[in-house]
Motif scaffolding. Structure first.
Motif, PDB file in Angstrom:
ATOM      1  N   VAL A  56       0.872  -1.171   0.000  1.00  0.00           N
ATOM      2  CA  VAL A  56       0.000   0.000   0.000  1.00  0.00           C
ATOM      3  C   VAL A  56       0.913   1.226   0.000  1.00  0.00           C
ATOM      4  O   VAL A  56       1.726   1.402   0.919  1.00  0.00           O
ATOM      5  N   ASN A  75      -3.028   7.781  -2.575  1.00  0.00           N
ATOM      6  CA  ASN A  75      -4.026   7.247  -3.504  1.00  0.00           C
ATOM      7  C   ASN A  75      -3.858   7.765  -4.933  1.00  0.00           C
ATOM      8  O   ASN A  75      -4.806   7.712  -5.722  1.00  0.00           O
ATOM      9  N   TRP A  79      -3.766   1.394  -6.511  1.00  0.00           N
ATOM     10  CA  TRP A  79      -3.239   0.226  -5.814  1.00  0.00           C
ATOM     11  C   TRP A  79      -4.359  -0.728  -5.388  1.00  0.00           C
ATOM     12  O   TRP A  79      -4.168  -1.940  -5.385  1.00  0.00           O
ATOM     13  N   ARG A  80      -5.534  -0.192  -5.051  1.00  0.00           N
ATOM     14  CA  ARG A  80      -6.638  -1.048  -4.582  1.00  0.00           C
ATOM     15  C   ARG A  80      -7.067  -2.009  -5.678  1.00  0.00           C
ATOM     16  O   ARG A  80      -7.265  -3.210  -5.428  1.00  0.00           O
ATOM     17  N   LYS A  81      -7.222  -1.522  -6.888  1.00  0.00           N
ATOM     18  CA  LYS A  81      -7.609  -2.376  -8.011  1.00  0.00           C
ATOM     19  C   LYS A  81      -6.546  -3.438  -8.265  1.00  0.00           C
ATOM     20  O   LYS A  81      -6.858  -4.614  -8.466  1.00  0.00           O
ATOM     21  N   HIS A  83      -4.316  -4.696  -6.143  1.00  0.00           N
ATOM     22  CA  HIS A  83      -4.285  -5.687  -5.068  1.00  0.00           C
ATOM     23  C   HIS A  83      -5.445  -6.663  -5.182  1.00  0.00           C
ATOM     24  O   HIS A  83      -5.255  -7.876  -5.050  1.00  0.00           O
ATOM     25  N   TRP A  84      -6.647  -6.136  -5.451  1.00  0.00           N
ATOM     26  CA  TRP A  84      -7.821  -7.001  -5.560  1.00  0.00           C
ATOM     27  C   TRP A  84      -7.671  -7.959  -6.744  1.00  0.00           C
ATOM     28  O   TRP A  84      -7.989  -9.135  -6.644  1.00  0.00           O
ATOM     29  N   GLU A 105     -13.499  -7.700  -1.615  1.00  0.00           N
ATOM     30  CA  GLU A 105     -13.901  -6.791  -2.690  1.00  0.00           C
ATOM     31  C   GLU A 105     -14.381  -5.468  -2.107  1.00  0.00           C
ATOM     32  O   GLU A 105     -14.056  -4.391  -2.623  1.00  0.00           O
ATOM     33  N   TYR A 108     -11.421  -3.295  -1.062  1.00  0.00           N
ATOM     34  CA  TYR A 108     -10.708  -2.663  -2.170  1.00  0.00           C
ATOM     35  C   TYR A 108     -11.571  -1.711  -2.991  1.00  0.00           C
ATOM     36  O   TYR A 108     -11.055  -1.010  -3.853  1.00  0.00           O
ATOM     37  N   ASN A 109     -12.866  -1.638  -2.687  1.00  0.00           N
ATOM     38  CA  ASN A 109     -13.726  -0.647  -3.332  1.00  0.00           C
ATOM     39  C   ASN A 109     -13.861   0.625  -2.504  1.00  0.00           C
ATOM     40  O   ASN A 109     -14.402   1.620  -2.976  1.00  0.00           O
TER      41      ASN A 109
END
Length: 121
Positions: A56, A75, A79-81, A83-84, A105, A108-109
């Motif tokens: 992260v 942000n 990174w969230r997309k 990682h998921w 999910e 990460y959303n």
């Protein structure tokens, strides 16, 4: 009474869940120094190529250090997309993936600002 006090890490390890399960009282200790390149903001997952780091991105406040509770997530990248997608790709055929996929999910959303909020959730 069994009390466990622990720093909130990114994607807790299995041993952490065993400690939580045994605890009568569990306390997150977030007023410690953030450790760059430690498990506060990264962890490894299994992949066909071996262990892969998920990190992260965070904003650093200079050389003097910063507390974990004050560490903000950077942000600027998605990174969230990433990682998921990696978790889905590497674990979707696992026995219990469907039991937990909605939870991950959802994580990460969300738009996280503080690292500690992500880790504690």
């Amino acid at each position: 009474m069994n009390v466990v006090i622990m720093q909130p890490f990114y994607l807790f390890l299995r041993k952490h869940f065993h400690l939580i399960q045994k605890a009568d009282l569990y306390i997150f200790m977030d007023d410690v120094q953030f450790v760059k390149n430690g498990h506060h903001n990264r962890n490894r997952i299994k992949s066909p190529e071996g262990l892969t780091w998920l990190t992260v991105p965070v904003l650093h406040k200079g050389r003097s250090g910063q507390y974990l509770m004050d560490t903000e997530i950077d942000n600027k990248t998605n990174w969230r997309k990433k990682h998921w997608q990696r978790i889905k790709y590497n674990y979707s055929k696992s026995a219990f993936f469907l039991n937990y996929s909605n939870f991950f999910e959802d994580i990460y959303n969300r738009d996280w600002q503080k690292l500690v909020d992500l880790n504690i959730h």
